[in-house]
Design a protein around this motif. Structure first.
Motif, PDB file in Angstrom:
ATOM      1  N   ARG A 111      34.215  51.054  -3.196  1.00 38.23           N
ATOM      2  CA  ARG A 111      34.915  50.184  -2.255  1.00 38.23           C
ATOM      3  C   ARG A 111      34.087  49.940  -0.998  1.00 38.23           C
ATOM      4  N   ALA A 112      34.402  48.844  -0.339  1.00 33.73           N
ATOM      5  CA  ALA A 112      33.701  48.500   0.894  1.00 33.73           C
ATOM      6  C   ALA A 112      34.105  49.458   2.008  1.00 33.73           C
ATOM      7  N   GLU A 113      33.125  49.901   2.779  1.00 26.58           N
ATOM      8  CA  GLU A 113      33.416  50.791   3.896  1.00 26.58           C
ATOM      9  C   GLU A 113      33.829  50.024   5.139  1.00 26.58           C
ATOM     10  N   ARG A 114      33.422  48.755   5.221  1.00 19.78           N
ATOM     11  CA  ARG A 114      33.750  47.949   6.395  1.00 19.78           C
ATOM     12  C   ARG A 114      33.751  46.474   5.994  1.00 19.78           C
ATOM     13  N   ARG A 115      34.151  45.633   6.900  1.00 25.53           N
ATOM     14  CA  ARG A 115      34.162  44.189   6.647  1.00 25.53           C
ATOM     15  C   ARG A 115      32.731  43.673   6.587  1.00 25.53           C
ATOM     16  N   GLY A 116      32.459  42.748   5.670  1.00 27.88           N
ATOM     17  CA  GLY A 116      31.117  42.200   5.548  1.00 27.88           C
ATOM     18  C   GLY A 116      31.063  41.057   4.554  1.00 27.88           C
ATOM     19  N   THR A 117      29.892  40.409   4.499  1.00 27.75           N
ATOM     20  CA  THR A 117      29.667  39.286   3.585  1.00 27.75           C
ATOM     21  C   THR A 117      28.616  39.663   2.558  1.00 27.75           C
ATOM     22  N   VAL A 118      28.912  39.397   1.285  1.00 31.45           N
ATOM     23  CA  VAL A 118      27.995  39.748   0.205  1.00 31.45           C
ATOM     24  C   VAL A 118      26.787  38.817   0.246  1.00 31.45           C
ATOM     25  N   LYS A 119      25.597  39.401   0.398  1.00 32.33           N
ATOM     26  CA  LYS A 119      24.356  38.636   0.468  1.00 32.33           C
ATOM     27  C   LYS A 119      23.654  38.547  -0.879  1.00 32.33           C
ATOM     28  N   HIS A 120      23.708  39.640  -1.661  1.00 32.08           N
ATOM     29  CA  HIS A 120      22.959  39.670  -2.923  1.00 32.08           C
ATOM     30  C   HIS A 120      23.613  40.661  -3.865  1.00 32.08           C
ATOM     31  N   VAL A 121      23.791  40.271  -5.119  1.00 33.09           N
ATOM     32  CA  VAL A 121      24.290  41.171  -6.161  1.00 33.09           C
ATOM     33  C   VAL A 121      23.149  41.408  -7.135  1.00 33.09           C
ATOM     34  N   ALA A 122      22.724  42.659  -7.246  1.00 32.02           N
ATOM     35  CA  ALA A 122      21.501  42.974  -7.986  1.00 32.02           C
ATOM     36  C   ALA A 122      21.719  43.235  -9.470  1.00 32.02           C
ATOM     37  N   VAL A 123      22.951  43.548  -9.880  1.00 33.54           N
ATOM     38  CA  VAL A 123      23.194  43.911 -11.280  1.00 33.54           C
ATOM     39  C   VAL A 123      24.441  43.209 -11.786  1.00 33.54           C
ATOM     40  N   ALA A 124      24.616  43.263 -13.108  1.00 35.89           N
ATOM     41  CA  ALA A 124      25.803  42.696 -13.747  1.00 35.89           C
ATOM     42  C   ALA A 124      26.515  43.787 -14.526  1.00 35.89           C
ATOM     43  N   ALA A 125      27.743  43.488 -14.923  1.00 34.68           N
ATOM     44  CA  ALA A 125      28.494  44.435 -15.738  1.00 34.68           C
ATOM     45  C   ALA A 125      27.715  44.757 -17.006  1.00 34.68           C
ATOM     46  N   GLY A 126      27.707  46.027 -17.366  1.00 32.68           N
ATOM     47  CA  GLY A 126      26.965  46.473 -18.541  1.00 32.68           C
ATOM     48  C   GLY A 126      25.652  47.148 -18.211  1.00 32.68           C
ATOM     49  N   ALA A 127      25.207  47.008 -16.960  1.00 32.28           N
ATOM     50  CA  ALA A 127      23.932  47.607 -16.567  1.00 32.28           C
ATOM     51  C   ALA A 127      24.058  49.125 -16.450  1.00 32.28           C
ATOM     52  N   SER A 128      23.027  49.835 -16.903  1.00 31.82           N
ATOM     53  CA  SER A 128      22.954  51.294 -16.741  1.00 31.82           C
ATOM     54  C   SER A 128      22.076  51.592 -15.541  1.00 31.82           C
ATOM     55  N   LEU A 129      22.625  52.359 -14.582  1.00 36.96           N
ATOM     56  CA  LEU A 129      21.907  52.613 -13.338  1.00 36.96           C
ATOM     57  C   LEU A 129      21.705  54.103 -13.108  1.00 36.96           C
ATOM     58  N   ALA A 130      20.647  54.406 -12.386  1.00 37.81           N
ATOM     59  CA  ALA A 130      20.385  55.771 -11.938  1.00 37.81           C
ATOM     60  C   ALA A 130      20.960  55.943 -10.537  1.00 37.81           C
ATOM     61  N   VAL A 131      20.937  57.158 -10.036  1.00 40.92           N
ATOM     62  CA  VAL A 131      21.423  57.430  -8.685  1.00 40.92           C
ATOM     63  C   VAL A 131      20.624  56.625  -7.667  1.00 40.92           C
ATOM     64  N   ASP A 132      21.333  56.006  -6.720  1.00 36.65           N
ATOM     65  CA  ASP A 132      20.762  55.269  -5.593  1.00 36.65           C
ATOM     66  C   ASP A 132      20.090  53.956  -5.982  1.00 36.65           C
ATOM     67  N   GLU A 133      20.308  53.477  -7.206  1.00 36.15           N
ATOM     68  CA  GLU A 133      19.838  52.134  -7.535  1.00 36.15           C
ATOM     69  C   GLU A 133      20.736  51.110  -6.851  1.00 36.15           C
ATOM     70  N   LEU A 134      20.144  49.985  -6.445  1.00 36.86           N
ATOM     71  CA  LEU A 134      20.862  48.962  -5.687  1.00 36.86           C
ATOM     72  C   LEU A 134      21.865  48.215  -6.566  1.00 36.86           C
ATOM     73  N   ILE A 135      23.094  48.098  -6.061  1.00 40.52           N
ATOM     74  CA  ILE A 135      24.111  47.287  -6.729  1.00 40.52           C
ATOM     75  C   ILE A 135      24.274  45.962  -6.007  1.00 40.52           C
ATOM     76  N   MET A 136      24.442  46.033  -4.689  1.00 39.91           N
ATOM     77  CA  MET A 136      24.548  44.792  -3.918  1.00 39.91           C
ATOM     78  C   MET A 136      24.154  45.044  -2.465  1.00 39.91           C
ATOM     79  N   GLU A 137      23.898  43.929  -1.752  1.00 40.89           N
ATOM     80  CA  GLU A 137      23.487  43.987  -0.351  1.00 40.89           C
ATOM     81  C   GLU A 137      24.389  43.084   0.464  1.00 40.89           C
ATOM     82  N   PHE A 138      24.628  43.474   1.731  1.00 43.28           N
ATOM     83  CA  PHE A 138      25.488  42.704   2.619  1.00 43.28           C
ATOM     84  C   PHE A 138      24.680  42.137   3.784  1.00 43.28           C
ATOM     85  N   GLU A 139      25.169  41.037   4.336  1.00 44.19           N
ATOM     86  CA  GLU A 139      24.489  40.413   5.487  1.00 44.19           C
ATOM     87  C   GLU A 139      24.642  41.295   6.721  1.00 44.19           C
TER      88      GLU A 139
END
Length: 667
Positions: A639-667
């Motif tokens: 969940r979001a920790e604070r209000r913000g705007t989604v700048k970039h989504v790095a992965v899609a559903a189905g992706a296998s990720l390791a710890v600390d891999e980027l999911i999305m970035e905010f402005e």
């Protein structure tokens, strides 16, 4: 009696069954997935058969693959352990068709009690007290909200085929009921292949107390008393004990009688557990019946002296119970702590990897009549994977009374060395050290209430800080003595006795003087307090036992120069032992600032992204769901920790990720 038992399970419960079977002279067969090829239970069994890929649906949950293993080995009985196929009536019937004994209850009892809705109806008919709720199936989120409104908040939303805390949500309002229904149904579908949901009243100030029952094929059923299982996190039990510090004799007798009545009503035999929720006035309500051996069965074994696995085997072989209700004896107090591969400092997220160090405390008797038991299925070098439950071990203490059991388990947790993965040992120690736990004031909300802001470790108070300062001083002096001995400069080392040092750790700093003492050193604090420290600890050892004025501390240790890392009673502190001048200069050193990741959503655990809830450009509010990660059979909503705007989504559903891999970035 059986000649060969196949254990349709893995890990610590497979090892547990093997241990009893070996004592009874019965050969054992282990099954294993590709991920468990080198597992401990495979090595301990007399035979082992591979049954498929790592995914449990293609191995441990495959009835046909288990049957193939039975045919290959000629096993004449199967113990299912818990989880996987242990409460699968179709599996029990398939074994019956093969002429193989199922070491568990009859399929009819599994059917009746395995469905939470059916079981509650049967419980009510048997005269067992039940929780108010809607027992019919619920089809939509809006229907769930309507029903929850009529029952009155808070409500518990539960998967009908659920277990182990999966598919369960508490809702305090309509929005949470709507979202909880969707999450519970999705989680239940993925975990059990069954998305049926029901709703019941959530009991305020609840305790989770369960009754262990044991029955044979000849109509005899007894109960072995209760277990207190209120210390839970996300509906997953963490610490269990027997007996309960809350029940009185009258309530215990009433709960036991109802549990036996329910077992008889469904023709139950073998070991089983009837779970109740108990409110602050000792009113109790039926939750469910687990038609299998429970994870926490060791505490019952410790206070009764019975081997429940042996009793299950004998019952399955057609023997009568060797105990009656009148001959059941409960002695002392037992507490079990579940050691999990999860990081309490990261909101208990699952952790995977190799156990680079696994050295549990010694089992057996200790001073004061205490006894330590450790049920486990791993060893040093074992791999903790993302495919299965994250439990590593069940550490138990049995003692004459509750205070002694708490003390013994606390010492054993201090001695437990575990490295290579995140684990919950510090958290378990912290729970044991809580005054509220010691007083027995438990509810299922204990963890949420006592650790409202999450777990950040235990900070030493002044007395504890002084003890750790004394330990660190002893270690640094002993390290210096070794170095001096190697270099031939012992005279220099001797001059350190009588010198003044500055000992500093987070939030504590002490000026001390060191004097000689019998078998150790005397640490003299500036206010005149003296702590005499003696130990056999040597540099390079990762666990030390330190006698401080007659009290023994088991401390996990690491030392680099004049800095010691000490882990004890849930604390993890770095202690610097310096000369006054070096300490003065150290205080002038700049502090390294951590990188700013506040605008990034990083994957908190190894897992699979099952949902991305936002797109680039979306404005999100604090608490809004952003993504869902599935790991170790559990769905985790990010969940979001604070209000913000989604700048970039790095992965899609189905992706296998390791710890600390980027999911999305905010402005």
């Amino acid at each position: 009696m059986f000649k060969k038992i196949l254990i349709a399970n893995r890990g610590e419960i497979a090892c547990r069954v093997i241990r009893t079977a070996r004592r009874l002279g019965i050969a054992t067969v282990a099954v294993y997935s590709d991920a468990d090829r080198d597992a401990v239970h495979v090595r301990e069994a007399d035979e082992a058969v591979g049954i498929g890929p790592a995914a449990s649906a293609q191995s441990y949950l495959s009835i046909e693959r288990i049957l193939d293993a039975i045919r290959q080995t000629g096993a004449d009985a199967v113990h299912p352990g818990y989880g996987f196929l242990s409460e699968n009536a179709a599996f029990a019937r398939a074994l019956e068709a093969e002429g193989v004994a199922f070491i568990g209850p009859p399929p009819t009892a599994i059917d009746a009690m395995g469905d939470k809705i059916t079981s509650k109806k049967l419980a009510a008919e048997a005269g067992v007290s039940t929780v108010p709720g809607h027992m019919g199936l619920i089809e939509t989120a809006e229907e769930a909200v309507t029903i929850a409104d009529s029952i009155g908040y808070p409500v518990m939303i539960k998967a009908s085929a659920g277990g182990g805390g999966k598919g369960m949500r508490v809702a305090w309002n309509a929005d949470e009921a709507r979202q909880g229904f969707n999450s519970s149904r999705s989680e239940a579908r993925n975990a059990f292949g069954d998305e049926r949901i029901f709703i019941e009243k959530f009991v305020d100030q609840p305790r989770h107390i369960e009754i262990q029952v044991l029955g044979d094929r000849h109509g005899t059923v007894v109960h072995l008393g209760e277990r207190e299982c209120s210390i839970q996190r996300r509906n997953q039990k963490v610490i269990e004990e027997a007996p309960s510090p809350f029940l009185d004799a009258e309530t215990r007798e009433a709960m036991g009688a109802q549990a036996v009545a329910l077992a008889k009503a469904v023709g139950y035999h073998s070991a089983g557990t009837v779970e109740f929720i108990v409110d602050g006035s000792r009113n109790f309500y039926f939750l469910e019946m687990n038609t299998r051996l429970q994870v926490e069965h060791p505490v019952t074994e410790l206070i009764t002296g019975l081997d429940l696995v042996e009793e299950m085997i004998r019952v399955a072989a057609g023997e009568t119970l060797r105990t009656s209700q009148e001959t059941v004896r409960r002695t002392g107090w037992a507490i079990e702590a579940r050691v999990y591969a999860e990081d309490p400092f990261r909101n208990f997220l699952p952790s995977i990897g190799r156990l680079t160090r696994y050295r549990p405390p010694a089992e057996g008797e200790r001073q004061g009549g205490a006894n330590i038991r450790n049920d486990t299925g791993v060893a040093e070098g074992s791999e903790i994977s993302m495919y299965y439950d994250p439990m590593i071990a069940k550490l138990c203490a049995h003692a004459p009374d509750r205070d002694a059991a708490i003390a013994a388990l606390g010492d054993a947790l201090d001695e437990f060395e575990l490295e290579g993965i995140g684990h919950n040992l510090p958290f378990l120690s912290a729970v044991m050290g809580k005054r509220r736990f010691g007083e027995g004031r438990l509810t299922t909300g204990f963890i949420a209430e006592e650790f409202a802001d999450g777990f950040t470790g235990v900070a030493p108070d002044d007395a504890q800080a002084r003890q750790l300062a004394a330990v660190a001083t002893f270690m640094v002096l002993r390290e210096a003595a070794r170095s001096a001995g190697i270099s031939g400069a012992m005279a220099h080392h001797k001059r350190r006795i009588g010198r003044t040092f500055d000992v500093a750790m987070a939030n504590h700093s002490f000026a001390i003087t060191v004097d000689e003492a019998a078998n150790g050193v005397a640490v003299v604090f500036q206010d005149g307090q003296i702590q005499n420290v003696a130990s056999q600890w040597l540099p390079g050892q990762t666990l030390g036992h330190f006698d401080i004025d007659g009290g023994m501390l088991a401390v996990k240790t690491d030392i680099a120069g004049t800095q010691c890392r000490l882990r004890w009673r849930g604390m993890d502190v770095k202690v610097n032992v310096r000369s006054p001048r070096v300490a003065e200069l150290a205080r002038l050193m700049p502090v390294k600032v951590a990188a700013d990741t506040s605008r990034l959503l990083l994957c908190p655990m190894p897992g699979v992204i099952t949902a991305i809830e936002v797109v680039v450009g979306d404005v999100v509010e604090a608490g809004q769901a952003l993504a869902t990660v599935e790991a170790m059979k559990m769905e985790n909503v990010l969940r979001a920790e604070r209000r913000g705007t989604v700048k970039h989504v790095a992965v899609a559903a189905g992706a296998s990720l390791a710890v600390d891999e980027l999911i999305m970035e905010f402005e």
